[in-house]
Design an enzyme around this catalytic site. Structure first.
Site, short mmCIF file in Angstrom:
data_model
loop_
_atom_site.label_atom_id
_atom_site.label_comp_id
_atom_site.label_asym_id
_atom_site.label_seq_id
_atom_site.Cartn_x
_atom_site.Cartn_y
_atom_site.Cartn_z
N ARG A 22 -0.30 -8.57 14.16
CA ARG A 22 -0.87 -7.55 13.27
C ARG A 22 -1.76 -8.20 12.22
O ARG A 22 -2.80 -7.65 11.86
CB ARG A 22 0.26 -6.75 12.60
N ARG A 64 -9.24 1.54 9.31
CA ARG A 64 -8.90 0.16 9.67
C ARG A 64 -10.02 -0.49 10.46
O ARG A 64 -9.92 -1.68 10.78
CB ARG A 64 -7.64 0.17 10.53
N LYS A 74 0.83 -1.22 0.00
CA LYS A 74 0.00 0.00 0.00
C LYS A 74 0.86 1.26 0.00
O LYS A 74 0.59 2.20 -0.73
CB LYS A 74 -0.87 0.07 1.26
N ARG A 85 11.50 -6.66 5.36
CA ARG A 85 11.35 -5.21 5.17
C ARG A 85 12.28 -4.40 6.07
O ARG A 85 12.47 -4.73 7.23
CB ARG A 85 9.90 -4.82 5.47
N ARG A 126 11.78 -2.47 11.22
CA ARG A 126 10.77 -1.76 11.97
C ARG A 126 10.51 -2.47 13.29
O ARG A 126 10.49 -3.70 13.31
CB ARG A 126 9.46 -1.72 11.15
#
Ligand code: AMP
Length: 222
Positions: free
Chosen positions: A166, A88, A13, A125, A155
């Site tokens: 998540r 969300r 996204k 990532r 992260r």
């Protein structure tokens, strides 16, 4: 153009929102980025949100709705925006409708990526420890941030446990939003399990070639 990008964490996204925002000349509003900046700056919002983010949970609807309402009221968002990471929850979606107040049709693009691919992507990532930008997936392990030269780091919420949490939270809270928006005009599902350029082409087609039109318009002006 009022655009919402829906999709699991790691569906691409952010990459697509950033590209589309540049293309259309409207702001990308990424609530995760806004929260991470708040945490880094040590602001009141950041202090309230940090533990929730680190645990992979959702920050309260009240706080998120206030943040987005304030951001959408700024002049640069008057003609349009790309929302990345918001809404969300169903409550956030209802609040967004109220904020838009009939100003235009919401274009909801759902970037669909299977869960196994998400786990693979999030594990690899990295973001810049200084400016927070996400490094492209093909960035070599020893590279520095292409934007500011900072060091690339994982992260704090991309650890295996937090990724699992998540994804669970997404299935519970955000996946029902897909079902909700699917019934409305302006919803399109895009296959996100392909190269970013192919996903971008799918988005452009879904938006009716609007990127190409705006490029043409800008070209004619300059
Ligand atoms: P993201 O960068 O979109 O993956 O967001 C990172 C984290 O920020 C999420 O796991 C949540 O803790 C929080 N967050 C971002 N956007 C929202 C939202 N719209 N509602 C609740 N929490 C959010």
């Amino acid at each position: 153009m009022f655009v919402v990008l829906l999709g699991r964490p790691g569906s691409g996204k952010g990459t697509q929102a950033s590209r589309l925002a540049t293309e259309l000349g409207i702001p990308q509003i990424a609530t995760g980025d806004i929260l991470r900046e708040a945490v880094q700056s040590g602001s009141d919002v950041g202090r309230r949100a940090k533990a929730t983010i680190d645990a992979g949970g959702l920050v309260s609807d009240e706080l998120m709705i206030d943040i987005v309402r304030e951001r959408l009221a700024r002049p640069d968002a008057a003609a349009g925006f790309i929302l990345d990471g918001f809404p969300r929850t169903r409550r956030q979606a209802d609040a967004l409708d109220a904020m838009l107040d009939g100003r235009g049709t919401l274009r909801v693009l759902h970037i669909a990526v299977p869960e196994e691919e998400i786990v693979r992507r999030l594990g690899a990532r990295r973001i810049c420890g200084s400016c927070g930008v996400t490094a492209p997936p093909d960035t070599p392990p020893d590279a520095a941030c292409a934007r500011c030269g900072g060091t690339l780091v994982t992260r704090s919420d991309d650890t295996a446990d937090v990724i699992r949490r998540r994804l669970t939270v997404y299935e519970r809270e955000a996946a029902p939003l897909v079902a909700y928006y699917r019934e409305r005009p302006g919803y399109v599902e895009i296959d996100g399990n392909q190269e970013p350029s192919a996903v971008a082409a799918g988005i452009e087609a879904a938006l009716g070639g609007v990127g190409a039109e705006s490029r043409g318009a800008r070209g004619a002006d300059s």
